[in-house]
Motif scaffolding. Structure first.
Motif, PDB file in Angstrom:
ATOM      1  N   VAL A  43       0.848  -1.193   0.000  1.00 54.73           N
ATOM      2  CA  VAL A  43       0.000   0.000   0.000  1.00 54.73           C
ATOM      3  C   VAL A  43       0.886   1.248   0.000  1.00 54.73           C
ATOM      4  CG1 VAL A  43      -1.493   1.413   1.480  1.00 54.73           C
ATOM      5  CG2 VAL A  43      -2.064  -0.976   1.052  1.00 54.73           C
ATOM      6  N   LEU A  44       0.577   2.153  -0.912  1.00 53.79           N
ATOM      7  CA  LEU A  44       1.223   3.462  -0.926  1.00 53.79           C
ATOM      8  C   LEU A  44       0.299   4.437  -0.219  1.00 53.79           C
ATOM      9  CD1 LEU A  44       2.457   3.624  -4.642  1.00 53.79           C
ATOM     10  CD2 LEU A  44       3.760   2.947  -2.624  1.00 53.79           C
ATOM     11  N   THR A  45       0.856   5.193   0.714  1.00 51.90           N
ATOM     12  CA  THR A  45       0.014   6.088   1.497  1.00 51.90           C
ATOM     13  C   THR A  45       0.821   7.295   1.953  1.00 51.90           C
ATOM     14  OG1 THR A  45      -1.552   6.146   3.346  1.00 51.90           O
ATOM     15  CG2 THR A  45       0.505   4.929   3.700  1.00 51.90           C
ATOM     16  N   GLY A  46       0.133   8.259   2.555  1.00 50.97           N
ATOM     17  CA  GLY A  46       0.792   9.459   3.055  1.00 50.97           C
ATOM     18  C   GLY A  46       1.161   9.320   4.522  1.00 50.97           C
ATOM     19  N   GLU A  47       2.044  10.179   4.965  1.00 51.93           N
ATOM     20  CA  GLU A  47       2.521  10.102   6.342  1.00 51.93           C
ATOM     21  C   GLU A  47       1.398  10.326   7.349  1.00 51.93           C
ATOM     22  OE1 GLU A  47       6.619  11.411   8.566  1.00 51.93           O
ATOM     23  OE2 GLU A  47       5.739  12.792   7.124  1.00 51.93           O
ATOM     24  N   LYS A  48       0.422  11.160   6.983  1.00 52.26           N
ATOM     25  CA  LYS A  48      -0.662  11.498   7.915  1.00 52.26           C
ATOM     26  C   LYS A  48      -1.875  10.580   7.775  1.00 52.26           C
ATOM     27  CE  LYS A  48       0.658  16.372   8.234  1.00 52.26           C
ATOM     28  NZ  LYS A  48       0.218  17.783   8.054  1.00 52.26           N
ATOM     29  N   ASP A  49      -1.866   9.725   6.750  1.00 53.81           N
ATOM     30  CA  ASP A  49      -2.978   8.799   6.564  1.00 53.81           C
ATOM     31  C   ASP A  49      -2.882   7.644   7.561  1.00 53.81           C
ATOM     32  OD1 ASP A  49      -4.255  10.025   4.249  1.00 53.81           O
ATOM     33  OD2 ASP A  49      -2.487   9.402   3.119  1.00 53.81           O
ATOM     34  N   ARG A  50      -3.996   7.289   8.147  1.00 48.70           N
ATOM     35  CA  ARG A  50      -4.019   6.167   9.090  1.00 48.70           C
ATOM     36  C   ARG A  50      -4.536   4.935   8.359  1.00 48.70           C
ATOM     37  NH1 ARG A  50      -6.202   8.666  14.873  1.00 48.70           N
ATOM     38  NH2 ARG A  50      -4.535  10.231  15.111  1.00 48.70           N
ATOM     39  N   VAL A  51      -3.601   4.148   7.877  1.00 42.65           N
ATOM     40  CA  VAL A  51      -3.941   2.963   7.092  1.00 42.65           C
ATOM     41  C   VAL A  51      -3.365   1.738   7.798  1.00 42.65           C
ATOM     42  CG1 VAL A  51      -3.702   1.803   4.871  1.00 42.65           C
ATOM     43  CG2 VAL A  51      -3.931   4.299   4.955  1.00 42.65           C
ATOM     44  N   ASP A  52      -4.227   0.795   8.108  1.00 42.12           N
ATOM     45  CA  ASP A  52      -3.801  -0.431   8.774  1.00 42.12           C
ATOM     46  C   ASP A  52      -3.526  -1.499   7.720  1.00 42.12           C
ATOM     47  OD1 ASP A  52      -3.227  -2.399  10.573  1.00 42.12           O
ATOM     48  OD2 ASP A  52      -5.328  -2.822  11.085  1.00 42.12           O
ATOM     49  N   PHE A  53      -2.239  -1.684   7.391  1.00 41.88           N
ATOM     50  CA  PHE A  53      -1.836  -2.678   6.406  1.00 41.88           C
ATOM     51  C   PHE A  53      -0.400  -3.084   6.724  1.00 41.88           C
ATOM     52  CE2 PHE A  53      -0.667  -4.377   2.224  1.00 41.88           C
ATOM     53  CZ  PHE A  53      -1.792  -5.154   1.943  1.00 41.88           C
ATOM     54  N   PRO A  54      -0.082  -4.369   6.628  1.00 38.19           N
ATOM     55  CA  PRO A  54       1.249  -4.822   7.065  1.00 38.19           C
ATOM     56  C   PRO A  54       2.426  -4.318   6.236  1.00 38.19           C
ATOM     57  CG  PRO A  54       0.032  -6.618   6.030  1.00 38.19           C
ATOM     58  CD  PRO A  54      -0.938  -5.495   6.215  1.00 38.19           C
TER      59      PRO A  54
END
Length: 251
Positions: A43-54
């Motif tokens: 998963v590509l995400t931003g520093e402030k995004d709260r993403v639950d992925f290993p």
């Protein structure tokens, strides 16, 4: 889809999609909180995004692609990464990871170590390799690194003889410095600490006179005194700084 972009940050989304398209990597776009399909690996995400992925890659800029490719290849990091430096007035620098070149730089001066520090953060576990030549410039760079990393920090000293290729129709001299740094990165060397390398011998009379001659060439009419030339030879001053000091004192 092996890659999913999960972010509420428009800048992160734009950067990620732009790079993925350039590399021809298919991707899935999701909102934060949406269910991530079972076949997504990274998963590509931003520093402030709260993403639950290993397995996540935080997108700060376009350089995220190196970490993404490593994760898609089944590795969290490269096995061996060397930040290789060809010392000189404008050092050439390359990052050699598992025997291949992943990025190159040309530094502004021997004291331009911010790039080196950033790369150490970008590639955890990376080691610094530095050529044994250009003693004065090498010393200047090592002093700057030592002040920041500590004088007990280990580096690999490489015999750089023959690392700079013969120049054919090369427009930029910086290309040769970068090629030399790549060759340094591919060569073995011996591990020493920065402190060990900084046990600099007293410069010879010939070295002092050569620096004084170069001060005349660089400034046009100023010959710096032997004391300042010695400081340049020891790596405590750049030639430009020594000329400026002498110019100020002569006013």
């Amino acid at each position: 889809m092996r890659v999913a972009i999960v972010t509420g940050d428009a800048r992160v989304y734009y950067t990620a999609t732009k790079v993925l398209k350039e590399y021809g990597i298919p991707f899935l776009s999701l909102r934060v909180g949406e269910r991530i399909p079972f076949d997504v690996e990274v998963v590509l995400t931003g520093e402030k995004d709260r993403v639950d992925f290993p397995v996540k890659v935080i997108v700060h800029d376009e350089d995220f692609i190196d970490e993404l490719l490593a994760k898609l290849g089944g590795r969290e990091r490269f096995n061996k990464v060397f930040i290789a430096i060809d010392p000189g007035e404008r050092p050439g620098l390359s990052v050699v990871a598992d025997g291949r070149v992943v990025e190159v730089h040309r530094l502004k001066s021997p004291r331009d170590i911010e790039v080196v520090v950033d790369l150490l953060e970008k590639y955890p576990g990376a080691r610094i390799k530095i050529g044994h030549g250009a003693r004065r410039h090498r010393t200047m760079m090592l002093k700057a690194l030592g002040r920041l990393l500590g004088y007990d920090y280990p580096v690999v000293l490489v015999n750089e003889a023959g690392t700079t290729p013969k120049a054919g129709n090369v427009e930029s001299p910086g290309v040769l410095d970068i090629v030399a740094s790549i060759n340094i990165g591919l060569r073995p060397g011996r591990e020493v600490t920065i402190g060990e390398l900084l046990e600099v011998k007293e410069p010879t009379k010939r070295e002092i006179e050569d620096i004084k001659r170069r001060s005349r060439e660089l400034s046009g009419n100023i010959t710096i005194p032997s004391r300042l030339a010695r400081e340049v030879a020891l790596g405590n001053l750049t030639l430009e700084e020594a000329i400026e000091i002498h110019r100020r004192r002569s006013r």
